[in-house]
Each structure stands twice: as structure tokens, then as C-alpha cells.
Design a protein around this motif. Structure first.
Motif, PDB file in Angstrom:
ATOM      1  N   LEU A   5       0.912  -1.097   0.093  1.00 54.57           N
ATOM      2  CA  LEU A   5       0.108   0.102   0.009  1.00 54.57           C
ATOM      3  C   LEU A   5       0.717   1.137   0.083  1.00 54.57           C
ATOM      4  CD1 LEU A   5      -2.614  -0.927   2.982  1.00 54.57           C
ATOM      5  CD2 LEU A   5      -2.874  -1.050   0.423  1.00 54.57           C
ATOM      6  N   THR A   6       0.545   2.199  -0.654  1.00 54.04           N
ATOM      7  CA  THR A   6       1.125   3.572  -0.695  1.00 54.04           C
ATOM      8  C   THR A   6       0.202   4.448   0.243  1.00 54.04           C
ATOM      9  OG1 THR A   6       0.099   4.195  -2.564  1.00 54.04           O
ATOM     10  CG2 THR A   6       2.421   3.555  -2.974  1.00 54.04           C
ATOM     11  N   VAL A   7       0.930   5.342   1.288  1.00 59.38           N
ATOM     12  CA  VAL A   7       0.374   5.860   2.193  1.00 59.38           C
ATOM     13  C   VAL A   7       1.009   7.142   2.381  1.00 59.38           C
ATOM     14  CG1 VAL A   7      -0.499   3.946   3.464  1.00 59.38           C
ATOM     15  CG2 VAL A   7       1.576   4.876   4.021  1.00 59.38           C
ATOM     16  N   THR A   8       0.151   8.215   3.191  1.00 62.64           N
ATOM     17  CA  THR A   8       0.627   9.501   3.310  1.00 62.64           C
ATOM     18  C   THR A   8       0.665   9.545   4.869  1.00 62.64           C
ATOM     19  OG1 THR A   8      -0.002  10.244   1.283  1.00 62.64           O
ATOM     20  CG2 THR A   8       0.492  11.814   3.039  1.00 62.64           C
ATOM     21  N   PHE A   9       1.578  10.109   5.579  1.00 60.59           N
ATOM     22  CA  PHE A   9       1.528  10.326   7.130  1.00 60.59           C
ATOM     23  C   PHE A   9       1.045  11.606   7.219  1.00 60.59           C
ATOM     24  CE2 PHE A   9       3.959  11.158  11.136  1.00 60.59           C
ATOM     25  CZ  PHE A   9       3.063  10.310  11.903  1.00 60.59           C
ATOM     26  N   ASP A  10       0.316  11.887   8.017  1.00 64.19           N
ATOM     27  CA  ASP A  10      -0.167  13.194   8.083  1.00 64.19           C
ATOM     28  C   ASP A  10       0.097  14.021   9.186  1.00 64.19           C
ATOM     29  OD1 ASP A  10      -1.748  12.452   9.983  1.00 64.19           O
ATOM     30  OD2 ASP A  10      -3.724  12.620   8.962  1.00 64.19           O
ATOM     31  N   GLY A  11       1.205  13.130   9.861  1.00 60.88           N
ATOM     32  CA  GLY A  11       1.783  13.891  11.259  1.00 60.88           C
ATOM     33  C   GLY A  11       1.182  12.989  12.561  1.00 60.88           C
ATOM     34  N   SER A  12       0.052  12.297  12.134  1.00 60.81           N
ATOM     35  CA  SER A  12      -0.352  11.328  13.305  1.00 60.81           C
ATOM     36  C   SER A  12      -1.025   9.947  12.758  1.00 60.81           C
ATOM     37  CB  SER A  12      -1.190  11.887  14.229  1.00 60.81           C
ATOM     38  OG  SER A  12      -2.625  12.275  13.399  1.00 60.81           O
ATOM     39  N   VAL A  13      -1.311   9.999  11.649  1.00 60.38           N
ATOM     40  CA  VAL A  13      -2.013   8.751  10.971  1.00 60.38           C
ATOM     41  C   VAL A  13      -1.498   8.704   9.825  1.00 60.38           C
ATOM     42  CG1 VAL A  13      -4.328   7.875  10.320  1.00 60.38           C
ATOM     43  CG2 VAL A  13      -4.069   9.286  12.451  1.00 60.38           C
ATOM     44  N   LEU A  14      -1.260   7.248   9.419  1.00 57.56           N
ATOM     45  CA  LEU A  14      -0.997   6.734   8.065  1.00 57.56           C
ATOM     46  C   LEU A  14      -2.335   6.596   7.252  1.00 57.56           C
ATOM     47  CD1 LEU A  14       1.493   4.047   9.009  1.00 57.56           C
ATOM     48  CD2 LEU A  14       1.869   6.198   7.847  1.00 57.56           C
ATOM     49  N   ARG A  15      -2.469   7.513   6.172  1.00 56.41           N
ATOM     50  CA  ARG A  15      -3.555   7.409   5.404  1.00 56.41           C
ATOM     51  C   ARG A  15      -3.410   6.740   3.878  1.00 56.41           C
ATOM     52  NH1 ARG A  15      -7.279   9.809   7.944  1.00 56.41           N
ATOM     53  NH2 ARG A  15      -6.789  11.481   9.589  1.00 56.41           N
TER      54      ARG A  15
END
Length: 84
Positions: A5-15
Motif C-alpha cells: 500500500l502507498t500511504v501518506t503520513f499526516d503527522g499522526s495517522v497513515l492514510r
């Protein structure tokens, strides 16, 4: 089971970039690999996309599929079946 999966970390959660096909409320172990890629370089993939990308990349004899036991285990080559 293995998924990429490719995800983005928003500072607290992997989306995840796409909705993952995972069972809710189940624990998973993840491996984090940092990639410096833009969203335009990310391609939603499934196993068929991966296999298609690998098609034709293995150098093997022409009879690799029909004689796989010979190449993997050293058994004698099988004689081709003749249909009459």
C-alpha cells in the motif's frame, strides 16, 4: 498474506492512497519504506499489475513451462505428448 500500500503520513495517522482490502479491527504488522515519489508516480497496483510488469523479464529456456521439473529438480525431460 502480503500487500503493498502507498500511504501518506499526516503527522499522526497513515492514510492509504486507495482503500485497503483489509479486515476491520484486526491487527496487522507493517513495514515502512520511505519513498520520495510524487502522487503522479504512484500507480494503484494489484497482483495482476505486478505480474504484467514482470512478464518477459525472466531469461529461461523455451520449454521452461513444460519441463519445469527438469529445470527445478533435475528430473529427466519428459517426452512431448503426441495427439493423434
Amino acid at each position: 498474506m502480503s500487500k503493498i500500500l502507498t500511504v501518506t503520513f499526516d503527522g499522526s495517522v497513515l492514510r492509504p492512497d486507495i482503500p485497503p482490502d483489509l479486515e476491520p479491527n484486526k491487527r496487522y504488522v507493517i513495514t515502512i519504506v520511505s519513498k520520495d515519489i510524487s502522487s503522479s508516480q504512484i500507480k494503484a497496483t494489484d497482483v495482476w499489475d505486478v505480474l504484467e510488469d514482470l512478464t518477459g523479464t525472466v531469461d529461461a529456456p523455451e520449454d521452461w513451462a513444460s519441463q519445469h521439473d527438469h529445470y527445478l529438480y533435475g528430473t529427466p525431460k519428459r517426452q512431448p505428448e503426441i495427439n493423434t
